[in-house]
Design a protein around this motif. Structure first.
Motif, mmCIF file in Angstrom:
data_model
loop_
_atom_site.group_PDB
_atom_site.id
_atom_site.type_symbol
_atom_site.label_atom_id
_atom_site.label_comp_id
_atom_site.label_asym_id
_atom_site.label_seq_id
_atom_site.Cartn_x
_atom_site.Cartn_y
_atom_site.Cartn_z
ATOM 1 N N SER A 26 -11.028 -25.452 35.277
ATOM 2 C CA SER A 26 -9.832 -25.956 35.957
ATOM 3 C C SER A 26 -9.891 -25.760 37.476
ATOM 4 N N LEU A 27 -10.892 -25.049 37.954
ATOM 5 C CA LEU A 27 -10.993 -24.785 39.391
ATOM 6 C C LEU A 27 -11.690 -25.921 40.135
ATOM 7 N N PRO A 28 -11.335 -26.091 41.409
ATOM 8 C CA PRO A 28 -12.079 -27.047 42.237
ATOM 9 C C PRO A 28 -13.502 -26.526 42.470
ATOM 10 N N SER A 29 -14.418 -27.414 42.767
ATOM 11 C CA SER A 29 -15.835 -27.044 42.856
ATOM 12 C C SER A 29 -16.118 -25.948 43.881
ATOM 13 N N GLU A 30 -15.399 -25.945 45.018
ATOM 14 C CA GLU A 30 -15.667 -24.902 46.016
ATOM 15 C C GLU A 30 -15.263 -23.520 45.489
ATOM 16 N N LYS A 31 -14.231 -23.479 44.652
ATOM 17 C CA LYS A 31 -13.823 -22.205 44.042
ATOM 18 C C LYS A 31 -14.826 -21.774 42.974
ATOM 19 N N VAL A 32 -15.380 -22.731 42.265
ATOM 20 C CA VAL A 32 -16.405 -22.421 41.265
ATOM 21 C C VAL A 32 -17.603 -21.772 41.946
ATOM 22 N N LEU A 33 -17.972 -22.267 43.121
ATOM 23 C CA LEU A 33 -19.079 -21.670 43.869
ATOM 24 C C LEU A 33 -18.753 -20.244 44.299
ATOM 25 N N GLN A 34 -17.497 -19.997 44.657
ATOM 26 C CA GLN A 34 -17.093 -18.637 45.016
ATOM 27 C C GLN A 34 -17.168 -17.708 43.808
ATOM 28 N N VAL A 35 -16.747 -18.223 42.661
ATOM 29 C CA VAL A 35 -16.825 -17.434 41.422
ATOM 30 C C VAL A 35 -18.279 -17.111 41.111
ATOM 31 N N LEU A 36 -19.143 -18.098 41.223
ATOM 32 C CA LEU A 36 -20.564 -17.881 40.969
ATOM 33 C C LEU A 36 -21.132 -16.840 41.927
ATOM 34 N N ASP A 37 -20.767 -16.922 43.187
ATOM 35 C CA ASP A 37 -21.226 -15.951 44.175
ATOM 36 C C ASP A 37 -20.765 -14.546 43.803
ATOM 37 N N PHE A 38 -19.523 -14.419 43.376
ATOM 38 C CA PHE A 38 -18.996 -13.112 42.987
ATOM 39 C C PHE A 38 -19.700 -12.577 41.751
ATOM 40 N N ILE A 39 -19.932 -13.444 40.781
ATOM 41 C CA ILE A 39 -20.640 -13.021 39.562
ATOM 42 C C ILE A 39 -22.051 -12.543 39.907
ATOM 43 N N GLU A 40 -22.729 -13.253 40.783
ATOM 44 C CA GLU A 40 -24.070 -12.837 41.208
ATOM 45 C C GLU A 40 -24.020 -11.498 41.928
ATOM 46 N N PHE A 41 -22.989 -11.275 42.753
ATOM 47 C CA PHE A 41 -22.806 -9.994 43.421
ATOM 48 C C PHE A 41 -22.661 -8.875 42.390
ATOM 49 N N LEU A 42 -21.797 -9.074 41.394
ATOM 50 C CA LEU A 42 -21.604 -8.061 40.357
ATOM 51 C C LEU A 42 -22.887 -7.816 39.573
ATOM 52 N N TRP A 43 -23.587 -8.883 39.265
ATOM 53 C CA TRP A 43 -24.820 -8.765 38.500
ATOM 54 C C TRP A 43 -25.866 -7.973 39.283
ATOM 55 N N LEU A 44 -26.011 -8.289 40.567
ATOM 56 C CA LEU A 44 -26.983 -7.575 41.406
ATOM 57 C C LEU A 44 -26.609 -6.112 41.560
ATOM 58 N N ARG A 45 -25.326 -5.847 41.757
ATOM 59 C CA ARG A 45 -24.890 -4.456 41.899
ATOM 60 C C ARG A 45 -25.182 -3.672 40.622
ATOM 61 N N ASN A 46 -24.937 -4.281 39.486
ATOM 62 C CA ASN A 46 -25.215 -3.633 38.206
ATOM 63 C C ASN A 46 -26.714 -3.413 38.022
ATOM 64 N N ARG A 47 -27.512 -4.419 38.384
ATOM 65 C CA ARG A 47 -28.967 -4.307 38.271
ATOM 66 C C ARG A 47 -29.493 -3.213 39.194
ATOM 67 N N ASP A 48 -28.980 -3.173 40.419
ATOM 68 C CA ASP A 48 -29.417 -2.154 41.372
ATOM 69 C C ASP A 48 -29.068 -0.755 40.876
ATOM 70 N N ALA A 50 -28.772 0.157 37.790
ATOM 71 C CA ALA A 50 -29.676 0.449 36.673
ATOM 72 C C ALA A 50 -31.060 0.838 37.189
ATOM 73 N N LEU A 51 -31.524 0.184 38.252
ATOM 74 C CA LEU A 51 -32.827 0.535 38.836
ATOM 75 C C LEU A 51 -32.808 1.935 39.440
ATOM 76 N N VAL A 52 -31.733 2.278 40.126
ATOM 77 C CA VAL A 52 -31.610 3.617 40.716
ATOM 78 C C VAL A 52 -31.602 4.669 39.610
ATOM 79 N N HIS A 53 -30.854 4.393 38.559
ATOM 80 C CA HIS A 53 -30.794 5.334 37.435
ATOM 81 C C HIS A 53 -32.172 5.503 36.781
ATOM 82 N N ALA A 54 -32.867 4.404 36.580
ATOM 83 C CA ALA A 54 -34.204 4.467 35.969
ATOM 84 C C ALA A 54 -35.179 5.215 36.869
ATOM 85 N N ALA A 55 -35.103 4.984 38.168
ATOM 86 C CA ALA A 55 -35.987 5.691 39.108
ATOM 87 C C ALA A 55 -35.697 7.180 39.100
ATOM 88 N N SER A 56 -34.429 7.535 39.036
ATOM 89 C CA SER A 56 -34.050 8.951 38.983
ATOM 90 C C SER A 56 -34.603 9.611 37.728
#
Length: 78
Positions: A26-48, A50-56
């Motif tokens: 239901s969102l306009p395309s520019e908002k969908v891009l913002q949502v995607l950007d936010f999801i990628e941010f969350l995903w990267l933060r979670n991945r990072d 996990a990497l720090v924890h594994a390295a520790s």
């Protein structure tokens, strides 16, 4: 986890996924891009995290050999 909890969790996950998709569509395309950007941010933060924890965890054995000695035990008392 009991089987009923797993089924409830799967159902909840499916319900949330469905709700997200409906709202996303239901969102306009520019908002969908913002949502995607936010999801990628969350995903990267979670991945990072996990990497720090594994390295520790992987370095614990090496540092354990260095830190587990009588001389270093004095610093444990501080």
């Amino acid at each position: 986890m009991p089987e009923s909890d797993t089924l409830n969790s799967e159902r909840l996950s499916t319900d949330i996924e469905q709700e997200l998709l409906e709202k996303l569509r239901s969102l306009p395309s520019e908002k969908v891009l913002q949502v995607l950007d936010f999801i990628e941010f969350l995903w990267l933060r979670n991945r990072d995290a996990a990497l720090v924890h594994a390295a520790s965890r992987s370095s614990e054995a090496s540092f354990g050999r260095i830190w587990d000695n009588p001389l270093d035990a004095e610093y444990d008392q501080l």
